[in-house]
Motif scaffolding. Sequence first.
Motif, PDB file in Angstrom:
ATOM      1  N   ILE A  73       0.824  -1.157  -0.075  1.00 31.35           N
ATOM      2  CA  ILE A  73      -0.062   0.024  -0.053  1.00 31.35           C
ATOM      3  C   ILE A  73       0.927   1.312  -0.083  1.00 31.35           C
ATOM      4  CG2 ILE A  73      -1.638   1.054   1.337  1.00 31.35           C
ATOM      5  CD1 ILE A  73      -2.880  -1.350   2.207  1.00 31.35           C
ATOM      6  N   GLN A  74       2.124   1.414   0.588  1.00 36.50           N
ATOM      7  CA  GLN A  74       2.782   2.438   0.786  1.00 36.50           C
ATOM      8  C   GLN A  74       3.541   2.774  -0.389  1.00 36.50           C
ATOM      9  OE1 GLN A  74       5.471   1.384   4.324  1.00 36.50           O
ATOM     10  NE2 GLN A  74       5.388   3.154   5.022  1.00 36.50           N
ATOM     11  N   ALA A  75       3.874   1.455  -1.280  1.00 31.13           N
ATOM     12  CA  ALA A  75       4.359   1.808  -2.568  1.00 31.13           C
ATOM     13  C   ALA A  75       3.455   2.204  -3.569  1.00 31.13           C
ATOM     14  CB  ALA A  75       4.908   0.443  -3.253  1.00 31.13           C
ATOM     15  N   TYR A  76       2.087   2.174  -3.087  1.00 35.32           N
ATOM     16  CA  TYR A  76       1.206   2.589  -4.402  1.00 35.32           C
ATOM     17  C   TYR A  76       0.495   3.956  -3.932  1.00 35.32           C
ATOM     18  CZ  TYR A  76      -3.081   2.248  -7.159  1.00 35.32           C
ATOM     19  OH  TYR A  76      -4.065   2.709  -8.075  1.00 35.32           O
ATOM     20  N   ASP A  77       0.072   3.887  -2.479  1.00 30.47           N
ATOM     21  CA  ASP A  77      -0.916   5.232  -2.279  1.00 30.47           C
ATOM     22  C   ASP A  77      -0.136   6.489  -2.385  1.00 30.47           C
ATOM     23  OD1 ASP A  77      -3.159   6.224  -1.320  1.00 30.47           O
ATOM     24  OD2 ASP A  77      -2.586   6.074   0.702  1.00 30.47           O
ATOM     25  N   ARG A  78      -0.918   7.622  -2.767  1.00 30.00           N
ATOM     26  CA  ARG A  78      -0.326   8.754  -2.835  1.00 30.00           C
ATOM     27  C   ARG A  78       0.804   8.859  -3.836  1.00 30.00           C
ATOM     28  NH1 ARG A  78      -4.037  12.136  -0.912  1.00 30.00           N
ATOM     29  NH2 ARG A  78      -5.136  11.331   1.014  1.00 30.00           N
ATOM     30  N   GLN A  79       1.067   8.071  -4.837  1.00 27.97           N
ATOM     31  CA  GLN A  79       2.068   8.017  -5.821  1.00 27.97           C
ATOM     32  C   GLN A  79       1.450   8.617  -7.157  1.00 27.97           C
ATOM     33  OE1 GLN A  79       5.111   7.266  -4.976  1.00 27.97           O
ATOM     34  NE2 GLN A  79       4.530   6.841  -2.869  1.00 27.97           N
ATOM     35  N   SER A  80       2.188   9.111  -7.963  1.00 25.16           N
ATOM     36  CA  SER A  80       1.902   9.743  -9.327  1.00 25.16           C
ATOM     37  C   SER A  80       1.135   8.538 -10.089  1.00 25.16           C
ATOM     38  CB  SER A  80       3.040   9.995 -10.138  1.00 25.16           C
ATOM     39  OG  SER A  80       3.845   8.896 -10.588  1.00 25.16           O
ATOM     40  N   ALA A  81       0.195   9.165 -10.948  1.00 19.54           N
ATOM     41  CA  ALA A  81      -0.598   8.175 -11.887  1.00 19.54           C
ATOM     42  C   ALA A  81       0.271   7.116 -12.493  1.00 19.54           C
ATOM     43  CB  ALA A  81      -1.421   8.900 -12.703  1.00 19.54           C
ATOM     44  N   LEU A  98      -5.651  -7.905  -3.116  1.00 22.76           N
ATOM     45  CA  LEU A  98      -5.504  -7.163  -1.642  1.00 22.76           C
ATOM     46  C   LEU A  98      -6.431  -6.346  -1.584  1.00 22.76           C
ATOM     47  CD1 LEU A  98      -3.757  -5.894   0.758  1.00 22.76           C
ATOM     48  CD2 LEU A  98      -2.576  -4.806  -0.917  1.00 22.76           C
ATOM     49  N   PHE A  99      -6.850  -5.284  -2.467  1.00 21.23           N
ATOM     50  CA  PHE A  99      -8.012  -4.247  -2.217  1.00 21.23           C
ATOM     51  C   PHE A  99      -9.356  -5.051  -2.111  1.00 21.23           C
ATOM     52  CE2 PHE A  99      -5.317  -1.094  -4.790  1.00 21.23           C
ATOM     53  CZ  PHE A  99      -4.519  -0.960  -3.621  1.00 21.23           C
ATOM     54  N   ASP A 110     -14.783   5.648   6.281  1.00 22.36           N
ATOM     55  CA  ASP A 110     -13.775   6.399   5.226  1.00 22.36           C
ATOM     56  C   ASP A 110     -12.764   5.431   4.497  1.00 22.36           C
ATOM     57  OD1 ASP A 110     -12.692   5.831   7.762  1.00 22.36           O
ATOM     58  OD2 ASP A 110     -11.547   7.766   7.841  1.00 22.36           O
ATOM     59  N   THR A 111     -12.402   4.504   5.180  1.00 23.60           N
ATOM     60  CA  THR A 111     -11.327   3.847   4.921  1.00 23.60           C
ATOM     61  C   THR A 111     -12.133   2.881   3.584  1.00 23.60           C
ATOM     62  OG1 THR A 111     -10.329   3.353   6.885  1.00 23.60           O
ATOM     63  CG2 THR A 111     -10.002   1.888   5.237  1.00 23.60           C
ATOM     64  N   VAL A 112     -13.286   2.467   3.780  1.00 20.80           N
ATOM     65  CA  VAL A 112     -14.093   1.612   2.605  1.00 20.80           C
ATOM     66  C   VAL A 112     -14.251   2.509   1.489  1.00 20.80           C
ATOM     67  CG1 VAL A 112     -16.037   0.312   2.168  1.00 20.80           C
ATOM     68  CG2 VAL A 112     -14.909  -0.245   4.287  1.00 20.80           C
ATOM     69  N   GLN A 113     -14.660   3.664   1.834  1.00 17.68           N
ATOM     70  CA  GLN A 113     -14.760   4.545   0.701  1.00 17.68           C
ATOM     71  C   GLN A 113     -13.489   4.792  -0.201  1.00 17.68           C
ATOM     72  OE1 GLN A 113     -15.907   8.074   2.937  1.00 17.68           O
ATOM     73  NE2 GLN A 113     -18.416   7.624   2.399  1.00 17.68           N
ATOM     74  N   TYR A 114     -12.443   5.082   0.323  1.00 14.82           N
ATOM     75  CA  TYR A 114     -11.101   5.128  -0.156  1.00 14.82           C
ATOM     76  C   TYR A 114     -10.666   4.012  -0.953  1.00 14.82           C
ATOM     77  CZ  TYR A 114      -6.445   7.340  -0.358  1.00 14.82           C
ATOM     78  OH  TYR A 114      -5.204   7.890  -0.789  1.00 14.82           O
ATOM     79  N   ILE A 115     -10.807   2.680  -0.344  1.00 14.95           N
ATOM     80  CA  ILE A 115     -10.451   1.601  -1.159  1.00 14.95           C
ATOM     81  C   ILE A 115     -11.392   1.462  -2.470  1.00 14.95           C
ATOM     82  CG2 ILE A 115     -10.588  -0.966  -1.072  1.00 14.95           C
ATOM     83  CD1 ILE A 115     -10.183  -0.690   1.880  1.00 14.95           C
ATOM     84  N   LEU A 116     -12.665   1.990  -2.421  1.00 19.32           N
ATOM     85  CA  LEU A 116     -13.530   1.776  -3.532  1.00 19.32           C
ATOM     86  C   LEU A 116     -12.981   2.685  -4.558  1.00 19.32           C
ATOM     87  CD1 LEU A 116     -16.952   1.770  -1.895  1.00 19.32           C
ATOM     88  CD2 LEU A 116     -15.996  -0.209  -3.287  1.00 19.32           C
TER      89      LEU A 116
END
Length: 461
Positions: A73-81, A98-99, A110-116
């Motif tokens: 998740i760290q490697a993916y989240d908030r990274q560039s497109a 994973l997702f 809020d977490t479930v919304q974000y995963i979607l």
Amino acid sequence: MPASGIASGSSTTLPTLQGEAKNGDADDFYTAIAVRSETEYLAKLSEPVKQRTIPWEGYARADLITNDEWKMIQAYDRQSAATQNQLISAQGDAYITLFLKLLQILVRVDTVQYILIMISDIIFFDAHNLKFFNPNDKPCTPFVKCIGKDDEFIKLKAAHLLSILLGTEKSEKGLELGEFWGLMDSLLDEGKEELMDLGLMLASNVSSSDEMRLALFQYNDGKIVAKLAGMLPKLKQQNQYQVIFLIWQLSFNKTIATVLADKQYIIPTLMDIAKSAIKEKVIRVILATFRNLAQHAPDRAITMMIGAKCHMSFGALEQRKFTDEDIEEDLTFLYTKVKDQLQELSTFDEYSSEIRSGRLEWSPAHRSEQFWKYNAHRLNEQNRELLRILARILATSQNYTVLAIASHDIGQYVKYYPAGKKSVENLGAKQKIMELMTSEDADVRYEALAAVQKYMVHSAA
């Protein structure tokens, strides 16, 4: 997290026939997804969700996710497109697994919304990423579970993503979709344009799969399609086009086409819209729908077209100049089919087609005593089909001319087939005609009175 796959205020225009699957099937559904990622309403709800920070480290400390999952998740989240897409290209199966797992085990809204949103971004950055959703891994189950939650965004976004998986045939066997169909049906009932827009998108998404077309059509005994068709004349142009587009998708299924060809609310209503339509895309989809119906259920569809006087409308449309070759081709096909059938029809066949269409006009057969003398008994054929239709028209029509003709025809039926009086009464037609004797319209009053007189003359005989 960058909005890599969804643009705020994305287009609400459905894909047209050009540049997308003419067979309406899942093979080319990726194009449809790329053209229309989500509705403006759903995009608006998504924006604040994308700005949130999710406590992934806290989930790892609580052993809700493993250290390896946290690192992914760290490697993916908030990274560039671009970085996100590289990761999905290399490890798409692992990230989707994973997702989907997180949707099952985490409960914070809020977490479930974000995963979607993360899942949505993966699909809409490159629709071919749908290949990472393996039906054997039951990818639809987490979304079905989310639809049962109380949060509006979770419900709607989960339904949105589920509709895409269903339409691309990524669903597992034995999936219970009652809540999904119910949610979609409720969106179409809301009376709010933005919710209807979303409901229609869900319906269109699933209808890219032939199996799902039939499931949608059969839900609640086919009432969804009947409801939408009934709304057609009153809808705004965009929603109207979405409904027509949906009917076109459904018409690829032979079982559905056979039913639609017989319904008074399909061919006559669509023909009315095509006659007054300015935009070519509307005419194109309507004619493509007619062609599907004529190919899957030729006898029923062509008969309904004749009854609705479609050949006259086809002739008028042929005089217009269109840039789309498909329109010219479909018009020629339909016009030829209807004209050929007309040449083979007897007067009674033409009369039957008119009655089945529900579009009654004072054509010669209605006023011909010879016609009724030799054909009145034929209203009893096929379990009194035509007599039943006339009775239904009397009970439901708001058109004075149609009511006058239906009253007249019932009177002629009783006059030349006195044994049918009981059937007229049992079908409720006698009572309705008696009520029409006080109609505001003079012609309706006259024909109703004449019909009652014919009925009573027989009674006294």
